[in-house]
Design a protein around this motif. Structure first.
Motif, short mmCIF file in Angstrom:
data_model
loop_
_atom_site.label_atom_id
_atom_site.label_comp_id
_atom_site.label_asym_id
_atom_site.label_seq_id
_atom_site.Cartn_x
_atom_site.Cartn_y
_atom_site.Cartn_z
N ILE A 73 -98.28 120.99 67.48
CA ILE A 73 -98.29 121.08 66.02
C ILE A 73 -97.66 122.40 65.56
N GLY A 74 -97.99 123.50 66.28
CA GLY A 74 -97.39 124.79 65.94
C GLY A 74 -95.88 124.79 66.11
N LEU A 75 -95.41 124.16 67.20
CA LEU A 75 -93.97 124.08 67.46
C LEU A 75 -93.26 123.28 66.38
N VAL A 76 -93.88 122.17 65.98
CA VAL A 76 -93.29 121.34 64.91
C VAL A 76 -93.20 122.13 63.61
N VAL B 249 -89.93 125.12 59.64
CA VAL B 249 -89.65 126.35 58.89
C VAL B 249 -88.22 126.82 59.15
N ILE B 250 -87.81 126.82 60.44
CA ILE B 250 -86.44 127.24 60.78
C ILE B 250 -85.42 126.32 60.11
N VAL C 38 -82.54 127.44 57.49
CA VAL C 38 -81.12 127.16 57.74
C VAL C 38 -80.52 126.39 56.58
N VAL C 39 -81.22 125.38 56.10
CA VAL C 39 -80.72 124.60 54.97
C VAL C 39 -80.58 125.48 53.73
N HIS C 40 -81.56 126.38 53.54
CA HIS C 40 -81.51 127.28 52.38
C HIS C 40 -80.28 128.17 52.43
N PHE C 41 -80.02 128.79 53.61
CA PHE C 41 -78.85 129.68 53.74
C PHE C 41 -77.54 128.90 53.64
#
Length: 233
Positions: free
Chosen positions: A179-182, A187-188, A192-195
């Motif tokens: 769950i933490g990895l997902v 978040v990453i 990336v989409v934001h930048f």
């Protein structure tokens, strides 16, 4: 004719009597099927208990009857290698009347109540000698002395084993990690989409400003050319 009418009436009466008899038998059979269980005693879904030496334990037992009780006799016995030792007994006159219990063991206490069809007992300060089978027995004179019994097994130990939760801990840890990895991946991806969206907006702004500059330069050169070619009056 009178004799015929009398005979016919007699036959009709017999038929009606037969129908009533059949109906009565059917009702009796249905009631018999419904009450087929009769008197029953139960020590619960789990018929054994593992308890520590020196503790106090509850030996549960309840009774039930589809037609009710009258002068229900019950008894608790301890099976000592085939010899039945009576712990307590009593008679419940009718439902809702508390019995006068005859206790024959110094560490036994009756804690049941007829209002809840409960005939359970407590066994205080158990020892290893108390380990074995305890029999809850009941007899109901209202059901032609139908009787029933249930066995409850007591296991006495030095200490209770702690449940091994290693597998549970491993499963929870793995699930937590996944769950933490997902969450980290999501978040990453969002960053990336934001930048990327920001870069696209900058590129669009650059293209718009560049196109405006080109148009301005082309307009000015055209004006100059027109001024040069305009004939003098």
């Amino acid at each position: 004719m009178a004799s015929v009418d009398s005979t016919g009436s007699s036959i009709s009466s017999r038929l009606r009597s037969g129908d009533l008899l059949h109906a009565g038998l059917a009702v009796t059979l249905l009631l018999g099927v419904w009450c087929v269980g009769g008197l029953e005693v139960s020590t619960g879904k789990v018929s054994f208990l593992r308890a520590m030496n020196g503790s106090t334990v509850l030996l549960p037992c309840t009774y039930s009857s589809c037609i009710g009780i009258k002068n229900l006799y019950f008894r608790w016995d301890y099976n000592d290698n085939g010899t039945m030792i009576k712990l307590c007994d009593a008679v419940i006159p009718v439902e809702g009347i508390e019995p006068k219990v005859n206790v024959e063991h110094s560490r036994v206490e009756f804690v049941g109540t007829s209002k809840g069809n409960n005939i359970s007992i407590l066994l205080w300060n158990i020892t290893f000698d108390d380990e074995g089978e305890y029999v809850c027995f009941a007899r109901n004179p209202k059901e032609k002395n139908r009787n029933h019994s249930a066995i409850y097994t007591l296991i006495v130990v030095d200490q209770l084993k702690e449940a091994d939760n290693t597998l549970t801990v491993i499963i929870v840890s793995v699930l937590g990690g996944v769950i933490g990895l997902v969450i980290i991946v999501m978040v990453i991806k969002a960053l990336v989409v934001h930048f990327l969206l920001k870069d696209d907006e900058k590129n669009k702004e650059c293209l718009v400003s560049s196109s405006g500059n080109d148009n301005t330069e082309n307009g000015l050169s055209g004006a100059k050319a027109d001024n040069k070619t305009t004939p003098k009056a």
